[in-house]
Every structure is written in structure tokens, then in C-alpha cells.
Design an enzyme around this catalytic site. Structure first.
Site, PDB file in Angstrom:
ATOM      1  N   ASP A   1       2.646  -6.620  -6.468  1.00 27.14           N
ATOM      2  CA  ASP A   1       3.874  -6.089  -7.051  1.00 27.14           C
ATOM      3  C   ASP A   1       4.903  -6.029  -5.921  1.00 27.14           C
ATOM      4  O   ASP A   1       4.524  -5.949  -4.748  1.00 27.14           O
ATOM      5  CB  ASP A   1       3.596  -4.688  -7.616  1.00 27.14           C
ATOM      6  N   LYS A   2       6.183  -6.072  -6.253  1.00 29.42           N
ATOM      7  CA  LYS A   2       7.202  -6.032  -5.205  1.00 29.42           C
ATOM      8  C   LYS A   2       7.569  -4.607  -4.812  1.00 29.42           C
ATOM      9  O   LYS A   2       7.305  -4.158  -3.704  1.00 29.42           O
ATOM     10  CB  LYS A   2       8.475  -6.772  -5.649  1.00 29.42           C
TER      11      LYS A   2
ATOM     12  N   LYS B   1       3.106  -8.815 -17.698  1.00 25.22           N
ATOM     13  CA  LYS B   1       2.418  -8.876 -16.403  1.00 25.22           C
ATOM     14  C   LYS B   1       0.943  -9.231 -16.559  1.00 25.22           C
ATOM     15  O   LYS B   1       0.406 -10.049 -15.810  1.00 25.22           O
ATOM     16  CB  LYS B   1       2.570  -7.550 -15.654  1.00 25.22           C
TER      17      LYS B   1
ATOM     18  N   ASP C   1       2.431  -1.683 -13.557  1.00 32.29           N
ATOM     19  CA  ASP C   1       1.377  -2.545 -13.023  1.00 32.29           C
ATOM     20  C   ASP C   1       0.019  -2.294 -13.672  1.00 32.29           C
ATOM     21  O   ASP C   1      -0.912  -3.078 -13.469  1.00 32.29           O
ATOM     22  CB  ASP C   1       1.242  -2.336 -11.509  1.00 32.29           C
TER      23      ASP C   1
END
Length: 722
Positions: free
Chosen positions: A384-385, A590, A613
Site C-alpha cells: 500500500d502507498k 484491491k 487494505d
């Protein structure tokens, strides 16, 4: 006892089927099913308590069983403890352990046999049943030696492994509770006269309007009918910066309102909300996750076959050789009991215990052992960023003055920091932090006011200072879209407007790189005069580049999955040298993206920290949560990185490799015991006077167990960050 082996047996007791049914019943209920999730969690807690109780009670009863067993008395010189009738007391105590402590294994074996897939439960059941039945027959008159000590210690060790395994399983459903808890229970329902009434969210219906005050969570999916504010959706969508919302804009239940008040007309609630869809995805991914058999489970299956086959051959061979039935039966029982060594039951758990403790000391918390073991074969790691590769907070990247000769960059930051010091907005905090890093003294502010969704203003040193977003300038008609001048500036005949646009035009060249990278830009105004601009961005962690490089060195692909926009994602991917990235991906997408990468034939690890997430963490072959992230992400993950350092992914891979090697070594020692013990117990060398007595079998069993325990203690790992 390997957790996975015990898990297979646990399925045999009907618990797993019951859990699956409960999950199916819960699907689609959204946060309204929170009480059901609590009941599901209570079910797990009851099972953990049951195994804990069986273990401790069996341990207590085992003590007199050992003291009364003739073999143990002979080994320890405790013959004085023998007394008339002690064998019947020994039988009674052992009957209790066999029935009470051994019940999970007996019922688990029955289920394994129904499925024609014998495993550890069958092996344990065969050993304890054989030991009990034969020993009971000896007490009642058959010639031979009792194996009650073997029965009791084997049950104790296996119950301990089962208890530990169930404690780890119990955490699996917590992610659903954490997701459900994000939803507020009550909402401010707007009445026709303009007043509000606090009502349960469950009582709302389509078309109802609710008031969302500053700092509150949005209770329903809907659209804004009045008001303007910025909403923090980072936990839900992964968007790093607050999203401005005004009339007709859609809002998501669970997002956090900023500085303004909003009136929202409800369109979805309960099971139809965006967050509830995320909950369903987590449930479905948990239900569909495969539970592949590990080495010890396969070893148990073969040992079951070997035990029964070797026992039958031993009995037939001695009977054909003309020996008495009691002698042949004694050899057979010895073979079948010895075939289930304690070392095999301890080979994996001892390594797991050392590995788990070692991991904790190095900032790794292992929640799912089988997934942790799979990590040694990872071929791709998806990060994940926001909050994972980046710090999840805004930092100042650039300060630009319209006229550097008369107004320095530090003065721009000083004035902006003074106003923003009264705001809790993430962008404001980034400006204030940058001013502090430069040791700037911030002047006092009077008449501070928030401009909902657009910025803030206040009087600094008797000057009206505004720090505003491009949205403010768009509203004033100076910009047609973020970062671009109007196409028709000539239509604006106002001199002030012309000066504003001239100043914006002067800033554009200096801000071009910031715009290309998708950085957030705010403007500093005195009255309506633009003094300068500040570009901010989510800071990339300094450790991220090293983590990506070391993954590449291992031949593992590094990718990024983010809800942030394409421009920002492209910049981060280029800075870090990622192999691939996916931008503007919502939570429901996702998990699909992870599946897409898996469909390429890759074993995938996912690293994340937010609610958004959670589905991807569960879908991945190995889910890895950053420790400072949300409880939902942590509960959805298999491994938690406590240190908030992406390099810990490398530590996890190193430990997984070392752990696997130790497991193989211990299994070799444990099964090697059988290679020697079974032929000797069967009497293969009886003709030359060599036969393995039960006492010698006990010694070999103890030696094998000690070797396995000592070998496990030598487990070591190397930290990637060292």
C-alpha cells in the site's frame, strides 16, 4: 504440536463446519451484524477455554499416572510407591485421561477417516487407543506391560498444541468486529422544523436527512444536500489527502468529517453501505482461503499407515513363527505405540515457539503460522502507498514566493504556519511542522476562521492572511481547474482579478514539477493579493527504497496498490523503482487486483495499514500489516510489522527461510526415530538377541525429543535493516 495439524483435527470435531455456517449467516449483515460477530468471537473463546481446561485437568491427573506406572517407577527408582490394587487406580485415572483428554483426538480421527484422509488426529487416536486398550487388558489379566504413561503424556502434549493453535485461530474473526466498529451507532436525524433527534442508524430509511457535525463519522452512504467540508476517507479509500465535499457530492459511511457541517440525504445503510461491502469481502476471502497441508500433517498420515501396517505384519510374522499370541501381541502394541513419537508432535511447535519469540524481539508478530511459512516462497510483494511506503502525513516539498526579492520563502512559511497553527487539518499540520523544522517563530493570530473545504484565515501582525486551496481560487473565478488559469482571463475586467492571475501565472513555472508529481498546492494571500504558494506531498519513507532494492536482489517483484490518484502513484513508483503499480483502486477492487497478480502465477504478499487494505490483506497469500496501522488491518493480516519499517518484510522472509529449515531438520530427527525404533520394536533383530523393550523405547523417545528441543533453540535470523 503443529498448529495446522491440530487445525485439521479441529475441523474433525465439527467446530469448523459450525464456524463456516456462522460466517455464511453473517454475510451481508454489515455493521448491524456486530452482535453476531461478538457471538462468533465468544464461540471461539469458549473453544479456547475448553482446550485449556482439558489440558490442565489432564496434566493434574497425569502426575499420579506417572508415579503409579511400573516402568516409570523402575526408571526413577520409585518402587516404594507401589501398593496392592494400585493397578486398578492407574486404570481408573488413565480411563479418565483417555475419555476426557483424548476426546478431541478420537472425534477428530473419526472425521478424518470419514473423509478417507488420515492425519495427525488419526495417528494420535490409534496410539492412545492401542495403549489404553492393551494396558487395560494387562491390568485385567493379560500378560504384558502397561502403557498408561505413554497414553497420558501423549494426550497432554497434543492438548497443549491444540490449545495454542486455537488461540491463534480466535483472532481471525476480530477483523470483522473492527470493521463493524467503524460505523457510528447513532445519527442526528433532521426534523421538518430544523431540529435534530439522535436515532439509531438502523432505524433510518431511504430519503432521511442527517446532520454530520465537524469531527464526526458519516453514519450512512448518501449525498450532501447542504454544507461544505473536507472528509478524511484515507482509512476507506486510501486517498492521502482530505476530499472536499459540497452539495450533490457523494459521501461514504465511516469517513470522518472535517471542519464544516454537512446535511446528508441517506441513500444506503446497513448491508448496502460501502463499508459493509468491504466487510463481506473480508468474510468471503477468509472463508475461501485454502488450508494446505504441511509437512508434519503428511508425515502423520504416512506414520498412521506405517503404524497399522507394521503392527499387522509384526503380529502375523510372530504368529507364523510359532510364538504365543501374547508375545506377538506385545510386540505389535509396542510397535504401534512407539510409531507415534512425542518428538513428531513437538518437532514443529518447538520451532514455532522459538520462531515466534525471535520474531517478536525483532518487531515481527506472527498471527498465522502457515501463511508465515508460505512467505519463504513469495514471488511478489505488493505495498500500500499511504502509511506504508510513505509516512502518511504531509510534508512541505516546495515554497515559492511571487517576488523573492521582497518576500523570502521563509516569510511565506512563517505567515502560513501562524494561521495553520490553529487548524487540525493534515495539510495545516504539515505546514506548521515545516515551520518548526526551520526554527521559525510563529506570530500570534487573531480572528482565526476556518474556510470550510477551502482553507483558513486570520489576522497576523494586523494583516489579513489567508491560506487557501486551489478550490478557493476556482470559486473566485481565477482558476478553471486545479493548477490551471482560466481559459478566458480577459473576460475579467477587475484590476484585482488581473493582478491575482498575473501572480498565479508567475508561480506556475516554479510549481510545474510539483503539479506533475500530483503534489498538493496551497496559496498564501494577504487580503486578495497572492504572496506565494506551498507545495506539499506525502513523504516517502527513507527505508522504502532500500526495501524495494533488497526485494529485487532476492528476485522478488515489488509493486504498489493505492487509492491515491494516478499522478501521485506514478511519482512514488518512479522514485522507488517499483516493478508495477495500480492507482485509484478502491477496497472492493484491491482484493481483485491481488487476485489478478496471483493469476499471473505469482505467490503474493500484501503490505498495508488501513481499512481499505483489509480485503487485499486477506486475499493475498501472505497479509502483512504495518503495526501503527488500523486494528482492522492488523486483525486481517498474517504478520504484523511493529516497527513501521518496510525493510521488516525482508526480516520476515529471512526468518521464514530459517524457520522452515529448522522444521525440516526436526522432522528428520523425529521420523528418524521411527526408522530405528519400529524394526527393533517389531523384533527384527530378535534372532541375535536384540529387542526393543518398552523401557528402551521410552529412552529413545526421550532422546529424540531432547534433540528436537535443543535443535529448535539454535534458530537464528538476520535483520535486513542491520
Amino acid at each position: 504440536m503443529p498448529e495446522h495439524q491440530e487445525h485439521q483435527g479441529h475441523q474433525g470435531q465439527g467446530h469448523q463446519g459450525q464456524e463456516h455456517q456462522e460466517h455464511q449467516e453473517h454475510q451481508g449483515q454489515g455493521h448491524q451484524g456486530q452482535s453476531d460477530h461478538a457471538g462468533h468471537q465468544n464461540h471461539h473463546e469458549m473453544m479456547v477455554a475448553d482446550f485449556r481446561r482439558r489440558f490442565w485437568i489432564s496434566i493434574v491427573v497425569t502426575v499420579p499416572v506417572l508415579l503409579l506406572s511400573p516402568l516409570i517407577q523402575d526408571l526413577l527408582g520409585l518402587e516404594a510407591l507401589a501398593f496392592p490394587g494400585d493397578s486398578y487406580i492407574l486404570l481408573a485415572l488413565s480411563t479418565f485421561i483417555f475419555g476426557y483428554g483424548g476426546y478431541p483426538f478420537l472425534s477428530g480421527a473419526a472425521d478424518e477417516l470419514k473423509k478417507a484422509h488420515p492425519g495427525m488426529m488419526t495417528l494420535v487416536a490409534v496410539a492412545i487407543t492401542t495403549a489404553f486398550a492393551y494396558s487395560a487388558a494387562v491390568v485385567l489379566g493379560l500378560s504384558g506391560e502397561v502403557f498408561f504413561w505413554e497414553l497420558a503424556t501423549l494426550v497432554d502434549i497434543m492438548l497443549l498444541g491444540h490449545w495454542v493453535e486455537m488461540r491463534s485461530v480466535m483472532g481471525a474473526s476480530k477483523a470483522l468486529e473492527e470493521l463493524a466498529s467503524l460505523m457510528p451507532d447513532e445519527a442526528h436525524l433532521l426534523q421538518e422544523d430544523g431540529s435534530t433527534e439522535d436515532v439509531p442508524v438502523a432505524d433510518l430509511k431511504g430519503g432521511d436527512r442527517v446532520l454530520v457535525k465537524p469531527g464526526e463519522k458519516v453514519p450512512v452512504d448518501g449525498r450532501v444536500v447542504e454544507g461544505r467540508s473536507s472528509l478524511n476517507e484515507a482509512m476507506l479509500t486510501g486517498e492521502s489527502r482530505p476530499v472536499e465535499k459540497g452539495e450533490e457530492d457523494e459521501v461514504i459511511a465511516g469517513s470522518v468529517n472535517g471542519e464544516g457541517s454537512l446535511q446528508v440525504e441517506m441513500e444506503k445503510k446497513g448491508e448496502d453501505t460501502y463499508l459493509s461491502q468491504v466487510i463481506r469481502l473480508v468474510q468471503e476471502a477468509q472463508e475461501s482461503r485454502s488450508r494446505s497441508q504441511d509437512l508434519a500433517d503428511r508425515a502423520a498420515m504416512w506414520l498412521t499407515i506405517v503404524a497399522i501396517t507394521a503392527g499387522a505384519i509384526t503380529l502375523a510374522a510372530w504368529l507364523l513363527a510359532g510364538r504365543a499370541f501374547e508375545f506377538a501381541l506385545g510386540r505389535t502394541i509396542t510397535v504401534m505405540v512407539i510409531t507415534c513419537p512425542h518428538a513428531l508432535g513437538l518437532a514443529i511447535p518447538l520451532v514455532v515457539a522459538v520462531s515466534t519469540a525471535l520474531a517478536a524481539r525483532h518487531g515481527l508478530l506472527i498471527r498465522d503460522r502457515s501463511a508465515f511459512e508460505r512467505s519463504r516462497n513469495l514471488q511478489a510483494v505488493v505495498f500500500d502507498k499511504t502509511g506504508t511506503l510513505t509516512q502518511g502525513q504531509f510534508g512541505v516539498e516546495q515554497v515559492v514566493s511571487v517576488n523573492p526579492d521582497s518576500l523570502e520563502e521563509e516569510e511565506i512559511l512563517r505567515l502560513a504556519g501562524a494561521v495553520e497553527s490553529h487548524s487540525e487539518h493534515p495539510i495545516a499540520q504539515g505546514v506548521v511542522q515545516a515551520a518548526g523544522e526551520r526554527n521559525l517563530s510563529l506570530p500570534a493570530v487573531r480572528d482565526f476562521q476556518s474556510i470550510p473545504g477551502k482553507g483558513a484565515e486570520g489576522k497576523v501582525e494586523d494583516r489579513l492572511i489567508r491560506v487557501v486551496s486551489p478550490g478557493y481560487l476556482r470559486e473566485e473565478g481565477h482558476l478553471r481547474e486545479e493548477g490551471h488559469l482560466r481559459e478566458d482571463p480577459a473576460d475579467d475586467t477587475d484590476d484585482t482579478g488581473d493582478r491575482v492571475e498575473d501572480r498565479i501565472k508567475a508561480l506556475m513555472p516554479a510549481l510545474s514539477q510539483a503539479q506533475e508529481r500530483g503534489h498538493t498546492v496551497v496559496y498564501l494571500l494577504e487580503d486578495q493579493e497572492i504572496l506565494g504558494a506551498i507545495a506539499l506531498a506525502d513523504k516517502i519513507r527513507p527505508e522504502s527504497k532500500e526495501a524495494v532494492q533488497k526485494l529485487h536482489d532476492l528476485g522478488i517483484q515489488a509493486m504498489m496498490l493505492t487509492g491515491d490518484n494516478q499522478t501521485v502513484a506514478s511519482w512514488v513508483a518512479e522514485e522507488l523503482g517499483l516493478d508495477d503499480y495500480f492507482a485509484q483502486v478502491l477496497p472492493d477492487q484491491k482484493s481483485a487486483k491481488i487476485k489478478e497478480i496471483q493469476d499471473r502465477g505469482l505467490l503474493v504478499g500484501m503490505v498495508g495499514d488501513g481499512v481499505n487494505d483489509a480485503p487485499a490483506l486477506v486475499q493475498a497469500d501472505v497479509g502483512i500489516a504495518i503495526g501503527a496501522g488500523t486494528d482492522v488491518a492488523i486483525e486481517s493480516a498474517d504478520v504484523v510489522l511493529v516497527k513501521n519499517d518496510p525493510r521488516n518484510v525482508l526480516d520476515m522472509l529471512s526468518l521464514a527461510q530459517a524457520t522452515w529449515k529448522k522444521m525440516l531438520q526436526n522432522l528428520a530427527w523425529a521420523t528418524g526415530y521411527n526408522v530405528v525404533a519400529i524394526p527393533l520394536a517389531a523384533g527384527a533383530l530378535y534372532g541375535v538377541g536384540v529387542v526393543l523393550s518398552p523401557a528402551m523405547g521410552a529412552v529413545l523417545m526421550s532422546a529424540s525429543t531432547v534433540i528436537v528441543a535443543v535443535n529448535a533453540r539454535f534458530l537464528r535470523m538476520e535483520e535486513a535493516g542491520d
